[in-house]
Design an enzyme around this catalytic site. Structure first.
Site, PDB file in Angstrom:
ATOM      1  N   ASP A  70       6.550   1.107   5.919  1.00  0.00           N
ATOM      2  CA  ASP A  70       5.118   0.787   5.944  1.00  0.00           C
ATOM      3  C   ASP A  70       4.343   1.792   5.102  1.00  0.00           C
ATOM      4  O   ASP A  70       3.872   2.799   5.625  1.00  0.00           O
ATOM      5  CB  ASP A  70       4.634   0.801   7.397  1.00  0.00           C
ATOM      6  CG  ASP A  70       3.191   0.412   7.543  1.00  0.00           C
ATOM      7  OD1 ASP A  70       2.679  -0.314   6.690  1.00  0.00           O
ATOM      8  OD2 ASP A  70       2.567   0.854   8.531  1.00  0.00           O
ATOM      9  N   ASP A  79      -0.460   4.368   0.783  1.00  0.00           N
ATOM     10  CA  ASP A  79      -0.917   5.347   1.772  1.00  0.00           C
ATOM     11  C   ASP A  79      -0.148   5.146   3.067  1.00  0.00           C
ATOM     12  O   ASP A  79       0.408   4.072   3.317  1.00  0.00           O
ATOM     13  CB  ASP A  79      -2.419   5.242   2.008  1.00  0.00           C
ATOM     14  CG  ASP A  79      -2.809   3.975   2.766  1.00  0.00           C
ATOM     15  OD1 ASP A  79      -2.489   2.890   2.255  1.00  0.00           O
ATOM     16  OD2 ASP A  79      -3.422   4.056   3.851  1.00  0.00           O
ATOM     17  N   HIS A 113       0.857  -1.201   0.000  1.00  0.00           N
ATOM     18  CA  HIS A 113       0.000   0.000   0.000  1.00  0.00           C
ATOM     19  C   HIS A 113       0.883   1.237   0.000  1.00  0.00           C
ATOM     20  O   HIS A 113       1.957   1.253   0.589  1.00  0.00           O
ATOM     21  CB  HIS A 113      -0.982   0.014   1.179  1.00  0.00           C
ATOM     22  CG  HIS A 113      -0.358   0.045   2.540  1.00  0.00           C
ATOM     23  ND1 HIS A 113       0.038   1.212   3.165  1.00  0.00           N
ATOM     24  CD2 HIS A 113      -0.078  -0.947   3.421  1.00  0.00           C
ATOM     25  CE1 HIS A 113       0.532   0.934   4.354  1.00  0.00           C
ATOM     26  NE2 HIS A 113       0.484  -0.371   4.540  1.00  0.00           N
ATOM     27  N   GLU A 116      -5.148   1.619   3.171  1.00  0.00           N
ATOM     28  CA  GLU A 116      -4.996   0.539   4.150  1.00  0.00           C
ATOM     29  C   GLU A 116      -4.930   1.069   5.569  1.00  0.00           C
ATOM     30  O   GLU A 116      -5.524   0.504   6.493  1.00  0.00           O
ATOM     31  CB  GLU A 116      -3.738  -0.280   3.826  1.00  0.00           C
ATOM     32  CG  GLU A 116      -3.608  -1.581   4.609  1.00  0.00           C
ATOM     33  CD  GLU A 116      -2.965  -1.431   5.972  1.00  0.00           C
ATOM     34  OE1 GLU A 116      -3.133  -2.318   6.821  1.00  0.00           O
ATOM     35  OE2 GLU A 116      -2.291  -0.396   6.204  1.00  0.00           O
ATOM     36  N   GLU A 117      -4.209   2.166   5.776  1.00  0.00           N
ATOM     37  CA  GLU A 117      -4.016   2.691   7.127  1.00  0.00           C
ATOM     38  C   GLU A 117      -5.301   3.241   7.734  1.00  0.00           C
ATOM     39  O   GLU A 117      -5.419   3.340   8.953  1.00  0.00           O
ATOM     40  CB  GLU A 117      -2.929   3.774   7.125  1.00  0.00           C
ATOM     41  CG  GLU A 117      -1.551   3.308   6.671  1.00  0.00           C
ATOM     42  CD  GLU A 117      -0.880   2.363   7.654  1.00  0.00           C
ATOM     43  OE1 GLU A 117      -1.524   1.938   8.632  1.00  0.00           O
ATOM     44  OE2 GLU A 117       0.294   2.037   7.438  1.00  0.00           O
TER      45      GLU A 117
END
Length: 451
Positions: free
Chosen positions: A123, A92, A90, A156-157
């Protein structure tokens, strides 16, 4: 890194990888458009799409998902009759939190003490680069032996479920024989690890109201019900004296079977202050990977600076509950909401609202893909045997993919080892981990093609 054509190619590509990760980190791609411009996320999505196009991917598309964000898709055909592998990451990121706490600007990749710092380096923008490195290494050494699909998620976050719902509405899009989720991490830097379980998560907002408006604490305090005090009591009821999560009806006694986590090492990884005790009971692994864990993420109440002597009429909080494998997140949500309502004192009015949810996940480690990854990890990390660990975090898409494609094997690897400090200030990635895991992924794809 031992001499190996794939490893040598990845090593030669690391300067380019740093340049690309620098470009990608520069986008403030937080998928909360009340805080950060939508254009930043859209720019990051276009960057990923352009990178896939440059690598020869077909059908590259920016997918408008139901939560108002974009996921990036591309397909790279392999030999006729080959297996299909889906690679996930991801783009984001979490908000930078307190920018003053960063030693260097959060959206500027900065090298320091052998690590690359910046929001998303580990991440999971680093995961995007990891996939690109692996594919480039294979292309330079005989070609990519499988069909490859790449999906880079844009929210995702936030846990808003856009990609999950899109996948459910387009069930053929992400179909694959094996899925590699590049959003986990080694148990420790240098120790090759696949993550076999994930806790799910539910987010609940609770609001307590007691008065029509704030009151002077001298004139009314002592009899007028204080909404902030009521909220504090409710939040305190979520933990036992030792800090264990105590949501009524939730099992808090499960045990983890697998890799252990030394308590002193955890204290070091978590940077626990001297003299401060850890919370909960059981082993550290039990607490992190096998049991529910509640966290108060935020409270709406007057800040200390500028506070007035008032009894508060309203207060609210956002609560996260991590849900271990074997526990249903929807049922856990109902229990959390019931607990909050039951423990609200003084007849105060209470409202709860679920704003996000993801189910826990458990992988099948007996599958051929795990054998292929173990072989690859042994080459990328000479002398190290692949370990299996749980992860306390959540990746809701895993369960969606497992449900849509029950025959697919799912592996979780990635760059988020403890030193990375993901979600915190001064997030960083180890370039050595990026290099080794890119080699491992490339060799995995080669092994899996012939397995």
């Amino acid at each position: 890194m031992s001499s190996n054509p794939v490893a040598e190619t990845v090593a030669s590509l690391m300067p380019k990888a740093k340049e690309e990760l620098t470009e990608l980190v520069a986008f403030k791609s937080v998928a909360d458009f009340d805080q950060f411009p939508r254009s930043e996320s859209e720019g990051a999505a276009r960057w990923v799409a352009d990178a896939l196009t440059a690598e020869g991917f077909q059908d590259v598309a920016l997918l408008d998902t139901p939560d108002g964000t974009q996921s990036v898709y591309g397909y790279l055909p392999g030999p006729e009759g080959a297996k299909t592998v889906l690679l996930y990451a991801h783009y984001d990121v979490q908000p930078p939190l307190d920018e003053a706490g960063w030693a260097t600007p959060p959206f500027e990749l900065t090298e320091r003490d052998g690590r690359w710092y910046g929001r998303g380096t580990a991440d999971c923008k680093g995961g995007v680069i990891m996939h690109l490195l692996a594919l480039r290494a294979l292309k330079a050494n005989g070609g990519v032996p499988v069909h490859v699909k790449v999906i880079a998620e844009g929210s995702e976050e936030q846990g808003t479920g856009g990609l999950e719902r899109y996948a459910e509405e387009h069930p053929d899009l992400l179909a694959a024989d094996t899925i590699v989720i590049g959003d986990a991490g080694n148990f420790r830097a240098g120790l090759p690890t696949v993550t076999t379980t994930l806790r799910g998560m539910t987010l609940v907002r609770v609001q307590i109201d007691t008065l029509e408006g704030n009151l002077h604490s001298g004139q009314f305090g002592g009899a007028a019900p204080d909404a902030l005090a009521a909220l504090i009591r409710v939040l305190d009821s979520l933990r036992a004296e030792d800090g264990s999560t105590t949501v009524e009806g939730l099992d808090g006694e499960s045990a983890w079977e697998g890799l252990s986590y030394d308590e002193e090492q955890f204290r070091k990884d978590a940077k626990v202050l001297d003299g401060v005790r850890l919370i909960g009971s059981g082993s550290v692994a039990d607490r992190l990977w096998a049991r529910p864990a509640v966290t108060v993420l935020g409270i709406d109440c007057p800040p200390v600076v500028g506070a007035t002597p008032s009894v508060q009429a309203s207060a609210r909080a956002l609560i996260s509950l991590r849900v271990p494998p074997g526990m249903d997140a929807a049922e856990a949500t109902k229990l959390l909401q019931a607990h909050l309502e039951t423990h609200t004192p003084w007849g105060a009015r209470v409202r709860t609202e679920q704003i996000g949810q993801g189910q826990p996940f458990r992988a099948d480690t007996s599958s051929p893909a795990y054998a292929a990854m173990a072989e690859a990890m042994a080459v990328a990390y000479p002398g190290q045997e692949m370990s299996y660990a749980g992860q306390g975090g959540s990746i809701p898409l895993c369960n969606t993919l497992a449900s849509l494609y029950p025959g697919a094997e799912i592996l979780l690897i990635g760059l988020s080892e403890p030193e990375a400090q993901i979600h915190a200030v001064n997030e960083s990635v180890s370039p050595e981990e990026l290099e080794r895991l890119s080699v491992a992924e490339a060799l995995f794809l080669r092994n899996y093609a012939t397995n």
